[in-house]
Design a protein around this motif. Sequence first.
Motif, PDB file in Angstrom:
ATOM      1  N   GLY A  39       2.555   9.566  70.995  1.00 34.74           N
ATOM      2  CA  GLY A  39       3.336   8.757  71.930  1.00 34.74           C
ATOM      3  C   GLY A  39       4.359   9.581  72.678  1.00 34.74           C
ATOM      4  N   LEU A  40       3.926  10.649  73.279  1.00 37.84           N
ATOM      5  CA  LEU A  40       4.837  11.525  74.007  1.00 37.84           C
ATOM      6  C   LEU A  40       5.215  10.899  75.345  1.00 37.84           C
ATOM      7  CD1 LEU A  40       3.183  15.033  73.608  1.00 37.84           C
ATOM      8  CD2 LEU A  40       4.957  13.967  72.219  1.00 37.84           C
ATOM      9  N   GLU A  41       6.409  11.203  75.782  1.00 35.66           N
ATOM     10  CA  GLU A  41       6.775  10.901  77.160  1.00 35.66           C
ATOM     11  C   GLU A  41       6.449  12.151  77.973  1.00 35.66           C
ATOM     12  OE1 GLU A  41      10.710   9.231  78.086  1.00 35.66           O
ATOM     13  OE2 GLU A  41      10.924  10.905  79.467  1.00 35.66           O
ATOM     14  N   MET A  42       5.496  12.015  78.890  1.00 37.35           N
ATOM     15  CA  MET A  42       5.100  13.180  79.676  1.00 37.35           C
ATOM     16  C   MET A  42       6.156  13.497  80.732  1.00 37.35           C
ATOM     17  SD  MET A  42       2.366  14.336  78.462  1.00 37.35           S
ATOM     18  CE  MET A  42       1.303  13.757  77.139  1.00 37.35           C
ATOM     19  N   ASP A  43       6.333  14.781  81.018  1.00 36.59           N
ATOM     20  CA  ASP A  43       7.269  15.181  82.065  1.00 36.59           C
ATOM     21  C   ASP A  43       6.666  14.974  83.449  1.00 36.59           C
ATOM     22  OD1 ASP A  43       9.027  16.107  80.114  1.00 36.59           O
ATOM     23  OD2 ASP A  43       8.086  18.089  80.090  1.00 36.59           O
ATOM     24  N   ALA A  44       5.368  15.264  83.550  1.00 37.24           N
ATOM     25  CA  ALA A  44       4.696  15.189  84.843  1.00 37.24           C
ATOM     26  C   ALA A  44       3.197  15.059  84.606  1.00 37.24           C
ATOM     27  CB  ALA A  44       4.993  16.438  85.669  1.00 37.24           C
ATOM     28  N   VAL A  45       2.520  14.427  85.547  1.00 33.58           N
ATOM     29  CA  VAL A  45       1.063  14.276  85.474  1.00 33.58           C
ATOM     30  C   VAL A  45       0.514  14.559  86.867  1.00 33.58           C
ATOM     31  CG1 VAL A  45      -0.842  12.799  84.743  1.00 33.58           C
ATOM     32  CG2 VAL A  45       1.448  12.345  83.879  1.00 33.58           C
ATOM     33  N   ALA A  46      -0.557  15.343  86.939  1.00 37.20           N
ATOM     34  CA  ALA A  46      -1.167  15.632  88.248  1.00 37.20           C
ATOM     35  C   ALA A  46      -2.622  15.999  88.032  1.00 37.20           C
ATOM     36  CB  ALA A  46      -0.439  16.780  88.941  1.00 37.20           C
ATOM     37  N   LEU A  47      -3.413  15.796  89.070  1.00 35.34           N
ATOM     38  CA  LEU A  47      -4.799  16.272  89.016  1.00 35.34           C
ATOM     39  C   LEU A  47      -4.819  17.724  89.455  1.00 35.34           C
ATOM     40  CD1 LEU A  47      -6.719  13.347  90.758  1.00 35.34           C
ATOM     41  CD2 LEU A  47      -6.531  13.788  88.318  1.00 35.34           C
ATOM     42  N   ASN A  48      -5.761  18.495  88.925  1.00 40.08           N
ATOM     43  CA  ASN A  48      -5.930  19.853  89.444  1.00 40.08           C
ATOM     44  C   ASN A  48      -6.937  19.810  90.591  1.00 40.08           C
ATOM     45  OD1 ASN A  48      -8.500  19.744  88.391  1.00 40.08           O
ATOM     46  ND2 ASN A  48      -8.360  21.678  87.299  1.00 40.08           N
ATOM     47  N   TYR A  54      -3.911  16.778  84.512  1.00 41.00           N
ATOM     48  CA  TYR A  54      -3.072  17.656  83.700  1.00 41.00           C
ATOM     49  C   TYR A  54      -1.822  16.881  83.310  1.00 41.00           C
ATOM     50  CZ  TYR A  54      -5.571  22.032  84.833  1.00 41.00           C
ATOM     51  OH  TYR A  54      -6.495  23.035  84.937  1.00 41.00           O
ATOM     52  N   PHE A  55      -1.521  16.865  82.030  1.00 37.03           N
ATOM     53  CA  PHE A  55      -0.322  16.207  81.520  1.00 37.03           C
ATOM     54  C   PHE A  55       0.630  17.297  81.051  1.00 37.03           C
ATOM     55  CE2 PHE A  55      -3.870  13.343  81.038  1.00 37.03           C
ATOM     56  CZ  PHE A  55      -3.358  12.115  81.423  1.00 37.03           C
ATOM     57  N   PHE A  56       1.849  17.279  81.566  1.00 38.23           N
ATOM     58  CA  PHE A  56       2.811  18.324  81.240  1.00 38.23           C
ATOM     59  C   PHE A  56       3.881  17.781  80.307  1.00 38.23           C
ATOM     60  CE2 PHE A  56       0.954  19.361  85.309  1.00 38.23           C
ATOM     61  CZ  PHE A  56       0.609  20.696  85.149  1.00 38.23           C
ATOM     62  N   LYS A  57       4.168  18.581  79.287  1.00 39.48           N
ATOM     63  CA  LYS A  57       5.212  18.199  78.339  1.00 39.48           C
ATOM     64  C   LYS A  57       5.889  19.470  77.839  1.00 39.48           C
ATOM     65  CE  LYS A  57       7.619  15.740  75.576  1.00 39.48           C
ATOM     66  NZ  LYS A  57       8.638  14.827  76.144  1.00 39.48           N
ATOM     67  N   PHE A  62      -1.601  19.551  78.767  1.00 33.88           N
ATOM     68  CA  PHE A  62      -2.845  19.023  78.213  1.00 33.88           C
ATOM     69  C   PHE A  62      -3.808  18.872  79.386  1.00 33.88           C
ATOM     70  CE2 PHE A  62       0.713  17.343  75.840  1.00 33.88           C
ATOM     71  CZ  PHE A  62       0.387  17.678  74.529  1.00 33.88           C
ATOM     72  N   LYS A  63      -4.938  19.531  79.289  1.00 34.30           N
ATOM     73  CA  LYS A  63      -5.903  19.483  80.394  1.00 34.30           C
ATOM     74  C   LYS A  63      -6.999  18.478  80.036  1.00 34.30           C
ATOM     75  CE  LYS A  63      -4.804  24.199  81.720  1.00 34.30           C
ATOM     76  NZ  LYS A  63      -5.257  25.557  82.031  1.00 34.30           N
ATOM     77  N   GLY A  64      -7.050  17.390  80.767  1.00 34.29           N
ATOM     78  CA  GLY A  64      -8.038  16.351  80.504  1.00 34.29           C
ATOM     79  C   GLY A  64      -7.505  15.312  79.525  1.00 34.29           C
ATOM     80  N   PHE A  65      -8.272  14.224  79.359  1.00 35.39           N
ATOM     81  CA  PHE A  65      -7.806  13.110  78.541  1.00 35.39           C
ATOM     82  C   PHE A  65      -7.809  13.431  77.055  1.00 35.39           C
ATOM     83  CE2 PHE A  65      -9.492  10.848  82.322  1.00 35.39           C
ATOM     84  CZ  PHE A  65      -8.290  10.327  82.742  1.00 35.39           C
ATOM     85  N   GLY A  66      -8.611  14.398  76.658  1.00 30.35           N
ATOM     86  CA  GLY A  66      -8.649  14.743  75.236  1.00 30.35           C
ATOM     87  C   GLY A  66      -8.191  16.165  75.029  1.00 30.35           C
ATOM     88  N   GLY A  67      -7.413  16.667  75.994  1.00 30.66           N
ATOM     89  CA  GLY A  67      -7.082  18.085  76.010  1.00 30.66           C
ATOM     90  C   GLY A  67      -6.177  18.538  74.882  1.00 30.66           C
ATOM     91  N   GLN A  68      -6.414  19.734  74.410  1.00 37.07           N
ATOM     92  CA  GLN A  68      -5.541  20.381  73.433  1.00 37.07           C
ATOM     93  C   GLN A  68      -4.303  20.873  74.176  1.00 37.07           C
ATOM     94  OE1 GLN A  68      -6.256  21.155  70.011  1.00 37.07           O
ATOM     95  NE2 GLN A  68      -7.744  19.525  70.390  1.00 37.07           N
ATOM     96  N   ALA A  69      -3.206  21.001  73.447  1.00 35.21           N
ATOM     97  CA  ALA A  69      -1.991  21.540  74.061  1.00 35.21           C
ATOM     98  C   ALA A  69      -2.187  23.024  74.349  1.00 35.21           C
ATOM     99  CB  ALA A  69      -0.818  21.341  73.112  1.00 35.21           C
ATOM    100  N   LYS A  70      -1.899  23.421  75.597  1.00 35.27           N
ATOM    101  CA  LYS A  70      -1.954  24.844  75.976  1.00 35.27           C
ATOM    102  C   LYS A  70      -0.590  25.209  76.561  1.00 35.27           C
ATOM    103  CE  LYS A  70      -6.565  25.560  75.631  1.00 35.27           C
ATOM    104  NZ  LYS A  70      -7.469  24.733  76.406  1.00 35.27           N
ATOM    105  N   MET A  71      -0.190  26.467  76.420  1.00 37.59           N
ATOM    106  CA  MET A  71       1.086  26.884  76.991  1.00 37.59           C
ATOM    107  C   MET A  71       0.988  26.859  78.520  1.00 37.59           C
ATOM    108  SD  MET A  71       3.026  27.632  74.343  1.00 37.59           S
ATOM    109  CE  MET A  71       4.398  28.437  75.163  1.00 37.59           C
ATOM    110  N   ILE A  72       2.004  26.328  79.179  1.00 34.17           N
ATOM    111  CA  ILE A  72       2.012  26.288  80.643  1.00 34.17           C
ATOM    112  C   ILE A  72       1.982  27.705  81.213  1.00 34.17           C
ATOM    113  CG2 ILE A  72       3.453  25.740  82.660  1.00 34.17           C
ATOM    114  CD1 ILE A  72       4.330  23.218  81.263  1.00 34.17           C
ATOM    115  N   ASN A  73       2.650  28.643  80.529  1.00 38.79           N
ATOM    116  CA  ASN A  73       2.758  29.992  81.095  1.00 38.79           C
ATOM    117  C   ASN A  73       1.405  30.685  81.227  1.00 38.79           C
ATOM    118  OD1 ASN A  73       2.371  30.589  78.415  1.00 38.79           O
ATOM    119  ND2 ASN A  73       4.204  31.847  78.167  1.00 38.79           N
TER     120      ASN A  73
END
Length: 427
Positions: A39-48, A54-57, A62-73
Amino acid sequence: RQLFTVVLYFLVILVNDPHQKHDHNNHQSTQNNPDPCDGLEMDAVALNEEGVPYFFKGDYVFKGFGGQAKMINKSFPEVDNHHQMDHIDAAFRMHHDDDPTHNNIFFILDDMVYSYYQYKLEEGYPKNISEVFPGIPDHLDAAVECPKPECDEHSVIFFKGHDSYHFNVKTKAVEKKKFESMPNCTSAFRFMEHYYCFHGHMFSKFDPKTGEVHGKQPKDVRDYFMRCSSNNHTERERCSRVHLDAVTSDQAGHMYAFRGHYFLQKDKDGVLKADTIEHAFKELHSDVEAVFSHDDHLYMIKDDNVFAYTVGENHTLLDGYPKPLKEELGIEGHIDAAFVCEDHQHVHIIKGQHIYNVDMKASPRAATGKGKLLLLSKVNAAMCGPEGLKVIVGNNYYRYNSTMLFVAGRALPEQHRVSQELFGCDH
Ligand SMILES: *[C@@H]1O[C@H](CO)[C@@H](O)[C@H](O)[C@H]1NC(C)=O
Ligand SMILES: *[C@@H]1O[C@H](CO)[C@@H](O)[C@H](O)[C@H]1NC(C)=O
Ligand SMILES: *[C@@H]1O[C@H](CO)[C@@H](O)[C@H](O)[C@H]1NC(C)=O
Ligand SMILES: *[C@@H]1O[C@H](CO)[C@@H](O)[C@H](O)[C@H]1NC(C)=O
Ligand SMILES: *[C@@H]1O[C@H](CO)[C@@H](O)[C@H](O)[C@H]1NC(C)=O
Ligand SMILES: *[C@@H]1O[C@H](CO)[C@@H](O)[C@H](O)[C@H]1NC(C)=O
């Protein structure tokens, strides 16, 4: 261990006061793989550029609806190097009207704008927000692009507190509006021509022109935009906008649709029931690639294997299965979709933009090329039934009277909504 991770995560949230600016060395604070299903509050959401959400936290994407967390950098290093980067305020993808292939992703952090094209920061960026979007305040909460005709003019809508700023992309004119019935958005997202205001882990669908909120609102983001295992499976799966992995209907008229770890079964009366794949099809865990019905059995394809199950109340794996796909159908994995139409003899297989034909009476089985799909670059699932062929792409499907018409078609027919028209979702 899972409980420990969850507890640790909440501790991190408590410690990680969002109002306190973080030093760049402080990355460890959000480093234990956040789980969107908490139940995260996402910072931003956008399509690539390819339309993948892409869900940013924090430091993660998180890339895609079932995406694993990846580092933004990894993907956007300059954004991560932004002084005191703590979270992204807003992100959106911009389609240029005159050049539809030129899709940039914009990030807004404090008073700076970063513009990326194919993971490369555009020259001259980051720029001051007053330079790129004059009239738009800094420290925004959310932003979403709104093309014509969904908005009267091609616009970007920026949100800050209870205010929204409608930025005309062409003239750079700004119109400030108060969307009275809308909650303050923490991120905003345009998906399949619909507009969503995310607030906490809830969302409200809204009209970008009026800010009017539709339907029974708000809803839990996890039930619609994330592959999570909580809450009511049937309701969640019925209305989910996540694409199906595979779908078929058997001779008795039951439909089976697979998505992630779940499947939906619809009986002849239209009664829908969701369950885990693991529960009903023990040997298959999740992520079925294709399924077709033949000879009163369900054939499921996953990676390089075919699993054949009985239909009826319980599903039992047939003797000798799983079998290698190459041996059973004469084709290599990975398959996108498979279906059998009324002749009951040929399996049609879609793999990328190619469609193949397998004669189930032949021995050994061989997949022969049948044609190339010119209008669709990716099919998620397909099934044949009394209403003809249904081809599922994203959360829509197209209906054809025959496989021939599908392969030979020069224009896409009318789009139908999977959630509403296949499963009876009410919104
Ligand atoms: C991203 O940040 C993490 C944590 O600071 C660091 O360990 C990693 O090396 C960085 N990766 C890149 C590609 O900069
Ligand atoms: C951005 O522009 C504003 C207004 O022109 C100015 O006050 C601010 O210092 C600028 N910020 C940066 C980082 O240049
Ligand atoms: C929404 O934003 C306004 C500022 O524009 C603020 O006064 C109000 O408290 C916010 N509401 C909530 C529920 O956070
Ligand atoms: C889940 O949804 C189904 C279908 O609407 C409903 O029949 C069932 O009662 C719900 N279960 C719970 C626990 O809410
Ligand atoms: C299906 O499985 C359940 C649980 O194992 C069992 O009680 C039931 O009798 C089975 N039904 C049939 C038709 O075999
Ligand atoms: C498909 O068949 C139905 C009835 O047989 C007909 O009404 C419809 O126009 C056909 N659609 C197309 C696209 O050929």
